[in-house]
Write a protein that holds these residues in place. Structure first.
Motif, short mmCIF file in Angstrom:
data_model
loop_
_atom_site.label_atom_id
_atom_site.label_comp_id
_atom_site.label_asym_id
_atom_site.label_seq_id
_atom_site.Cartn_x
_atom_site.Cartn_y
_atom_site.Cartn_z
N ILE A 193 3.54 -3.94 -4.02
CA ILE A 193 2.55 -2.65 -2.76
C ILE A 193 2.71 -1.29 -3.78
CG2 ILE A 193 2.90 -0.96 -0.59
CD1 ILE A 193 4.02 -3.40 0.01
N ILE A 194 1.09 -1.23 -3.80
CA ILE A 194 0.96 -0.03 -5.16
C ILE A 194 0.40 1.20 -4.15
CG2 ILE A 194 -0.76 0.52 -7.48
CD1 ILE A 194 -0.38 -2.61 -6.90
N ASP A 195 0.78 2.47 -3.92
CA ASP A 195 -0.25 3.45 -3.16
C ASP A 195 -0.28 4.51 -4.43
OD1 ASP A 195 0.48 6.13 -2.37
OD2 ASP A 195 0.98 4.83 -0.22
N LYS B 284 -2.45 7.74 -6.32
CA LYS B 284 -3.36 8.78 -5.48
C LYS B 284 -3.95 9.37 -7.54
CE LYS B 284 1.02 8.65 -3.89
NZ LYS B 284 1.62 7.41 -4.13
N ALA C 257 -6.16 8.82 2.73
CA ALA C 257 -5.87 6.81 2.17
C ALA C 257 -7.80 5.97 1.71
CB ALA C 257 -5.34 6.27 2.94
N GLN D 195 -1.13 -5.54 -2.62
CA GLN D 195 -1.36 -4.48 -1.63
C GLN D 195 -1.97 -3.26 -2.95
OE1 GLN D 195 -1.86 -4.63 1.58
NE2 GLN D 195 -2.95 -3.21 1.02
N VAL E 169 -3.53 0.46 -2.31
CA VAL E 169 -4.18 1.30 -1.54
C VAL E 169 -4.27 2.77 -2.11
CG1 VAL E 169 -3.88 2.77 1.13
CG2 VAL E 169 -3.45 0.80 0.71
N HIS F 255 -5.63 6.78 -2.65
CA HIS F 255 -5.48 8.13 -1.77
C HIS F 255 -6.50 9.06 -3.35
CE1 HIS F 255 -2.55 5.94 -0.22
NE2 HIS F 255 -2.26 6.79 1.44
N LEU G 150 -1.61 9.27 -9.91
CA LEU G 150 -0.14 8.33 -10.04
C LEU G 150 0.03 7.27 -8.78
CD1 LEU G 150 2.77 10.80 -10.47
CD2 LEU G 150 2.82 10.10 -8.54
N SER H 263 2.58 5.14 -7.76
CA SER H 263 4.24 4.49 -6.86
C SER H 263 3.65 3.15 -6.78
CB SER H 263 4.36 5.94 -5.84
OG SER H 263 4.44 7.21 -6.41
N TYR I 100 6.30 -0.35 -5.24
CA TYR I 100 7.41 -0.84 -4.57
C TYR I 100 7.58 -2.01 -5.17
CZ TYR I 100 6.35 3.97 -2.80
OH TYR I 100 6.72 5.36 -2.12
N VAL J 266 6.85 4.70 -11.08
CA VAL J 266 5.77 5.34 -10.65
C VAL J 266 5.24 5.84 -12.31
CG1 VAL J 266 5.03 7.87 -10.02
CG2 VAL J 266 7.17 7.00 -9.29
N ILE K 251 7.94 0.46 3.93
CA ILE K 251 7.86 1.41 3.01
C ILE K 251 6.83 2.39 3.44
CG2 ILE K 251 6.73 1.02 0.35
CD1 ILE K 251 7.79 -1.79 -0.14
N ASP L 181 5.39 5.71 1.73
CA ASP L 181 4.52 6.27 0.93
C ASP L 181 4.61 8.32 1.54
OD1 ASP L 181 2.65 7.55 -1.69
OD2 ASP L 181 4.22 5.80 -2.70
N LEU M 16 0.37 13.35 4.41
CA LEU M 16 -0.14 11.98 5.10
C LEU M 16 0.85 10.95 4.45
CD1 LEU M 16 -3.52 10.90 5.57
CD2 LEU M 16 -2.54 10.46 3.71
N TYR N 199 3.85 0.77 4.64
CA TYR N 199 3.29 -0.66 4.15
C TYR N 199 4.95 -1.76 5.06
CZ TYR N 199 0.44 1.14 0.62
OH TYR N 199 0.01 2.80 0.16
N ILE O 7 -8.08 8.08 7.66
CA ILE O 7 -7.47 9.39 8.02
C ILE O 7 -6.90 10.27 7.18
CG2 ILE O 7 -5.30 9.54 9.05
CD1 ILE O 7 -6.52 8.26 11.15
N ARG P 286 -3.56 -7.06 2.49
CA ARG P 286 -4.47 -7.64 1.63
C ARG P 286 -3.69 -8.80 1.96
NH1 ARG P 286 -8.01 -8.85 -1.47
NH2 ARG P 286 -7.51 -10.36 -3.61
#
Lengths: 345, 345, 345, 345
Positions: free
Chosen positions: A171-173, A175, A200, A230, A232, A234, A243, A245, A247, A308, B171, B173, B243, B247, B281, B300
């Motif tokens: 899982i990759i979030d 920014k 997002a 995954q 997403v 932002h 940056l 983050s 998981y 991170v 998860i 974030d 925000l 996940y 959002i 995904r």
């Protein structure tokens, strides 16, 4: 060392002007010309922070390649793969678009549309410098990775390749600052729309996903279709920087120290990658540099970690990595023109 | 309807001044007094955006409770639980600190230190308005949730409670504006340190984790120690807003429409929760309001979803939810004083 | 050329760390040590954008001067003039505080309080590089100008000295980023207080006024008490940079071209001053550089002009000018270590 | 009181959406329809902060006027004066464009081009509410002032009219947020171009100059050509708000207290104007309100003062003043729908 003659095509976008700046600082480069589709003329009038009064931008229609050693293509995808066919074989190409990143042509088509120079894709090298350095040395066409892909893959590939983390539940979030969207006009990038907000966007369908999955598959010796991450992104109200983050789940019960030393060992010869356990990572520390700072942390759930990473999207995520690849291709020291200390704050 | 007499203790922090603003707009409230530890005097001199010249702030040492119907405590944790013991039983308490959120005293102690009024914890109601509305109606002491916890729990609790998502691999974030850190002095919150950057902080050890796990456990009828969520907050250069991107993994192969209608049905009587499938959002849409906007998206990876929620950390995440709870406790319409349309941009 | 041995006292404030960065880039400098009052230890732990792991900060109490060629004092006013007495005569001093800028001791006392080293004031040179370059060459102690004073005086002094503008009705409206206030804690510099706002402050009583009036008087061969300028600074939500808009009245009916060529002629040997008629001036074009960009425009009222100047307050307004003065004092090329092209955006 | 039926033409720009928000909060207004040139459809899809699901935007081509009491025109100059001719006489018009502000048709033409409804100009009232309230009461067409003009004229007109300051050497340095430029696409308003910078623009030739000079002339009973003010606007990286610093010369040796009480007396019935001597003025205190805050200060030069005013450019500078004028035209209390306390930070 003899100077290399280079041109920058698409020199007036945010990525292009950053390539120009780096080349002006490079001791062994002669800029033959700069070109752009629209913003032609004196560069210091297009960008008043440029003080040199002898830099002109010609129309890309007038681009020529005869006496060049290398050309930097800072064009949107779809334009690069059209232009590349016109460039003589002896000229090395550093392409900053997405056009030659995806090896699988039908996958490329799915995300970007039909390819105009499909025969050149196979020979192109995916220019994630630290990972593909050996192939970059002898490449004729290097496809510089996407900004998000760079921030993701630098920590992720060794973690996967060394068998530290599982390939499932990645899982990759991410920014990103706004310059990632370039300088083209879009109401979404107006100051008042971005300032004071976070959103997002392109959830599960951002175009950097296929290159992340391709490279993850490659290091695991699996097909691109066997890996799903995954991702997403932002949008953040800053000019520069990414940056990420991430998981991740451990394959075995490694300690943070174990992981830290394995990663440090993997990157022991990489001057632009810094790894630390439990060190707070922020964007400001990398803005203006070609660095990727990576922090690793224990997750709250057993056998999980949080990783991170931070880069400057226009440098390590674009122009900086392009120059790093140029250095590698022409046997310059990798850090030539890229070893500055950034200012703060 | 008869006016209720209220006081605000800790009225000059960012949360306190927001409670004051909302109370001034409330048609059935009389402010008996405002108090603060240090910033005493004319409120319009402390905050020049306050135009009323008849609002004074007394010292919290001089706080009295005799003729009050309710008191809002906008104090740091550790101070609330000391003061509460002095308040007569007939006065209802809306506490915005963390002191009465955690039911398990040893868990509280682990995250916050020793509790000063342990006997009052059991009777306190966790004030996540939409979830505990029935208990809030008759509560004497309502512990308003943390800002992050509110943004996380509003989507998460029904997804867990309705059996839509698994309790494993949760998860979260989160991205927050700087006002979440309050108005106290810290070099980390100086303009130059925050502006132009993003950082991850308190990775896996933020104090809102135990309340998230407590409430998740409650709805699953499990102990707080049986639930572990991965939670990472990030500091963003904006004043207000949170925000959260979550996940999650589905228990069954639900469609997005299914989930959307189940959530909408769960919140059909909740005026401050808006749910949409595939709707982008962002924070700006909720700044200045008591709304929680929730977007749900397919992940995904098979059987996964991404849920994005946004709130104003000082309103639905603090002062707004406090007033909503006040309305519930005193049988006012839930939206009284909270139904404004925010300005844009 | 032989390396000069230098120390930086007060190395961890925003100005100090910028001096350190510039010195690290300077080819003929050896940093003997860095010191600070409080933030001692590994510099890369205090500032994570510093990647060198061999830079330590000692306590200023342990500062020594024996084997130094020069020392940079990045201390608050009142501290510099105390320390200076301890430094041996053979060590050159580049002072970035206000302590040695004001020649008139009673004027200094009026604005700053009693002076601790009054006997050293007379020998100090006001370090506005372009104006006092000849005196700087042989100076032992150079007092670097205030950031606002630099942005004001670079255009104003030749306009006055060449008899182009009147000394009456000089109006200066300045806008500055927040780093001008340093890194010290003040609720006024918290992110949430600055972001989204602009304020005028210290109207008619900012401490840079006396140095502006001193230098204006000097060039007009008048006493400091005979010149009065109207100066109002404004705080802007950016990290770096100053923009000054000056409203001036012409002594004679000069054309814009006349003024432009007179100014250009005055600064023909100054690599860091760029002058243009009718060219839009902005802060971003100078951030990260030692440049002062100056635009001149016709006023709406007859015989009036508007002059806009922009500098980076931490570079030309502090650390950059300090290094420029160091270069002048030690016969290095003025641009050594200061010739970078800044990044954009 | 009976509801008034209104329409908003140009409802989806930043000014238009703000008029819509204010009208939705107004207790005696029925919105008959909203229209826009391009962004038609459900308003909550154009602006996700709008939660009402029953607000639609029709095409301005379909605008009708038969059963309206009033229409708000939020159109660019040049479009308003074309549309006005189609509106029946019985419908009152509140125009937020520049088209009916300038009384002198040749002056209008000089700054804006040919006028399409010249015969309506004479009857239009310049809608600076506090100054022209008597004429607004009976006006059919009110031309709401420009945002800069409002911030300048509210302090300037009484200072001139009461004979406190001289009409010569009026210098106005204005700083504005980006929403003043509207929501239309321009590379100059992209986030990355504005963020981190300040620029002076339209030096001595901004279009709000003629209305400032017209109104100054009017109060001095002089022709518009007899007054010349020096006005320079600056773009600041904030969304909303204007701060004007004005440098003025006293006609006589008034004390600050004198001036303060004269101004307060002049505005004693004006609920939206607050005047203070020596009170720091900032933009944040007025964002979200219809207030104009004015601070007066002694200048450094004898017999000079500095006056600082702040407004929210989209409220008192546009939509708020428009609603204030609507209230005056229809005999509602001036503050109806405009008396909110803003949030902070």
């Amino acid at each position: 060392m003899e100077c290399k003659r280079v041109a920058v095509i698409g020199a007036t976008g945010y990525t292009g002007i950053e390539v120009v700046r780096l080349l002006l600082n490079h001791p062994s480069v002669t800029i033959e010309y700069l070109s752009a589709n629209q913003n032609t003329g004196l560069l210091s009038e297009i960008y008043p922070h440029i003080l040199n009064d002898d830099l002109f931008v010609i129309s890309t229609d007038e681009a020529y390649f005869d006496n060049l050693d290398a050309v930097f293509l800072c064009l949107p995808h779809g334009q690069s793969n059209r232009l590349v066919a016109k460039i003589p074989k002896k000229v090395k190409i550093i392409d900053l678009s997405a056009d030659f990143r995806i090896k699988n042509l039908s996958l490329y088509e799915e995300w970007y549309g039909a390819h105009k120079s499909p025969d050149l894709v196979k020979g192109a090298v995916y220019g994630l410098s630290e990972i593909h350095i050996e192939n970059i040395k002898t490449a004729r066409l290097v496809a510089c990775p996407g900004c998000y892909a760079t921030a993701v893959l630098l920590p992720l590939l060794p973690l996967l390749g060394l068998g530290i983390v599982k390939e499932e539940h990645i899982i990759i979030d991410a920014k990103s600052g706004v310059s990632g969207a370039g300088r083209s006009l879009s109401s979404e990038n107006l100051f008042c729309e971005v300032n004071g907000s976070v959103k997002a966007y392109k959830i599960s369908n951002h175009r950097h996903i296929p290159e992340i999955e391709q490279e993850a598959g490659l290091i695991l010796q699996k097909g691109v279709q066997d890996i799903k991450v995954q991702f997403v992104p932002h949008l953040i109200p800053i000019n520069r920087g990414i940056l990420c983050s991430m998981y991740l789940n451990l394959k075995e019960n490694y300690s943070l120290d174990d992981i830290n030393s394995k990663l440090r060992s993997f990157y022991k010869d990489a001057p632009f990658v810094a790894i630390n356990a439990n060190k707070s990572i922020n964007i400001r520390s990398v803005v203006g540099t070609n660095q990727c700072q990576i922090g690793i942390f224990l997750g709250r759930v057993e056998n999980s970690i949080v990783v991170v990473s931070a880069i400057d999207n226009l440098l390590k995520g674009a122009a900086g990595q392009a120059l790093q690849n140029f250095n590698i291709m022409f046997s310059f020291d990798e850090m030539t023109g890229l070893s500055n200390i950034p200012f703060y704050p």
